[in-house]
Each structure stands twice: as C-alpha cells, then as structure tokens.
Design an enzyme around this catalytic site. Structure first.
Site, PDB file in Angstrom:
ATOM      1  N   CYS A  74       0.930  -1.198   0.041  1.00  0.00           N
ATOM      2  CA  CYS A  74       0.030   0.010  -0.133  1.00  0.00           C
ATOM      3  C   CYS A  74       0.928   1.315   0.065  1.00  0.00           C
ATOM      4  O   CYS A  74       1.402   1.816  -1.153  1.00  0.00           O
ATOM      5  CB  CYS A  74      -0.977  -0.067   1.006  1.00  0.00           C
ATOM      6  SG  CYS A  74      -2.383   1.230   1.041  1.00  0.00           S
ATOM      7  N   HIS A 162      -3.803  -4.723   0.315  1.00  0.00           N
ATOM      8  CA  HIS A 162      -3.010  -5.289   1.587  1.00  0.00           C
ATOM      9  C   HIS A 162      -2.987  -6.657   1.582  1.00  0.00           C
ATOM     10  O   HIS A 162      -3.890  -7.392   2.204  1.00  0.00           O
ATOM     11  CB  HIS A 162      -3.734  -4.848   2.635  1.00  0.00           C
ATOM     12  CG  HIS A 162      -3.315  -3.349   3.038  1.00  0.00           C
ATOM     13  ND1 HIS A 162      -2.586  -2.934   3.794  1.00  0.00           N
ATOM     14  CD2 HIS A 162      -4.064  -2.127   2.639  1.00  0.00           C
ATOM     15  CE1 HIS A 162      -2.386  -1.550   4.013  1.00  0.00           C
ATOM     16  NE2 HIS A 162      -3.448  -0.873   3.144  1.00  0.00           N
ATOM     17  N   GLU A 164      -1.117  -8.702   3.478  1.00  0.00           N
ATOM     18  CA  GLU A 164      -0.620  -8.950   4.604  1.00  0.00           C
ATOM     19  C   GLU A 164      -1.956  -8.983   5.809  1.00  0.00           C
ATOM     20  O   GLU A 164      -1.746  -9.318   6.994  1.00  0.00           O
ATOM     21  CB  GLU A 164       0.467  -7.861   5.220  1.00  0.00           C
ATOM     22  CG  GLU A 164      -0.172  -6.636   5.860  1.00  0.00           C
ATOM     23  CD  GLU A 164      -0.769  -5.600   5.004  1.00  0.00           C
ATOM     24  OE1 GLU A 164      -0.844  -4.450   5.172  1.00  0.00           O
ATOM     25  OE2 GLU A 164      -0.611  -5.885   3.674  1.00  0.00           O
TER      26      GLU A 164
END
Length: 224
Positions: A74, A162, A164
C-alpha cells in the site's frame, strides 16, 4: 513466514514520530537483507508534514540501487514508486474493502517475472495510487484502481492492496477511527464497503492474499 526463515526482525517506527519531526535513525544499508515497507495513513507527498519521508525515500532508493530485495504494501508500494521517480496521486475513487484484483498479460522480460494469480479477492484501503516507474512491469489491476501491483528489476515488488491483512489487523484498522476518515468521499462511491461487510467474512477469505505475500517474499529473496 519470517519465523520460518529464522529471520531477525527489526522495525523502524516512523509512526512514533511527531508531525514535523525529521529526526529518525535508520539502520545501515548493509545490516538489512530484506526490506518490507508497510502501510500508513499519510501520503508520500506529505513531506512538509512528515519530513522524515524525505529521509526514508532516500534510504529506500539507495537500498534498491544495491540490488537488494524489497516488498512494499500500500503506502509501501507508493513509496517505492516515488523513490523510482513515478508520480503518486489521488486515485479517481477511494477503494476500501474486499475487491477482486486481476493479473495483466506481461510482455516477456530479461528477468524472471513474478506470477500473479489470474484473480484474487484482496483487502484494499487507499485513496492514492501510483504511476508505474520507468522500466517496471505492470502485474495487476482492479476495476477501481488500474495499478495494483508492479515489479521493478528482479528484486522489487510493489502492491497497492494489503496482502498482509489478517482478522486481527483488520480490526485494528477499524478501531482507531481511521475508517471514518478514509471513508469520507464527496462522491457516490461503490468501492467503499462498510466495516461489517469487511469483517463478516470467513477466515478463509484472508488466506489467498496472505499466500500471495509469502510467494512475493520467496520471489524477491530467491537469489540471496
């Protein structure tokens, strides 16, 4: 992933600095084998508000010039793009929530190309977007945001979404009033989901993007 690789993890906590503070201690370039650049609420262009961005971007650029592996998530992807001379700007809409991201056909290259899946549903949370750095490969796009992933050289990957995200840190995203600020949009925007729409998903929803991130990390360190 880091634990499985017996990694020694160090963190530079830019979020602990006050606005206007330019003093930040960064590790020596030769002390870091793999750089993972995380997200943040600010814009990469907010150098007047967060002058440490100037220092951070210079450090990242030097790290990339050394040919070391980097993954940006990001804001992290935007920082990589900015370091490489590309423009970071407002996207035409904010993109918040679970949205499909699809791969693009990538022309043959002189180096290995990261395999992006045909389509993946991933969590997005951004209002800005990056142009592609000169020489970068455009890997993925979505309906709301053209540039979702790129590869630079053989060792650098930048993501706008994202990968993660987990149930735990999604709840953190939503608990600090960040959603109220991000979701404000003067236009009708079909790409902003409600907190309940983001949270009311099965745990399995998180796995494909998490696995994609692990593949990305494997890819950039493969020649260490």
């Amino acid at each position: 992933w880091l634990k499985r690789h017996d990694a020694t993890v160090t963190v530079t906590e830019f979020f602990g600095l006050a606005q206007g503070d330019a003093n930040i201690t960064l590790p020596h370039l030769d002390e870091v084998d793999l750089l993972i650049i995380m997200g943040g609420e600010m814009s990469v262009n907010d150098e007047d508000i967060y002058p440490w961005l100037v220092v951070e971007k210079r450090w990242i650029r030097h790290f990339i010039e050394l040919g070391k592996p980097v993954v940006g998530l990001c804001l992290g992807g935007q920082l990589i793009a900015s370091c490489l001379g590309a423009t970071v700007k407002k996207n035409h809409v904010k993109e918040i929530g679970w949205w499909p991201v699809r791969s693009r056909d990538v022309l043959p290259s002189t180096h290995d190309i990261f395999h992006f899946p045909n389509s993946i549903t991933a969590l997005s949370w951004h209002g800005d977007t990056f142009d592609l750095p000169e020489g970068a490969l455009w890997l993925a796009e979505s309906d709301a945001c053209a540039h979702q992933a790129f590869q630079y050289s053989a060792r650098v990957l930048g993501f706008q979404f994202h990968p993660e995200i987990t149930q735990k840190n999604l709840k953190m995203f939503l608990s600090d009033n960040g959603y109220d600020t991000m979701s404000q949009d003067g236009n009708i925007n079909t790409y902003i989901q409600t907190p309940s729409q983001m949270l009311d998903v099965l745990e399995e929803r998180f796995h494909p993007a998490n696995q994609l991130l692990e593949s990305a990390l494997d890819f950039v360190i493969r020649v260490i």
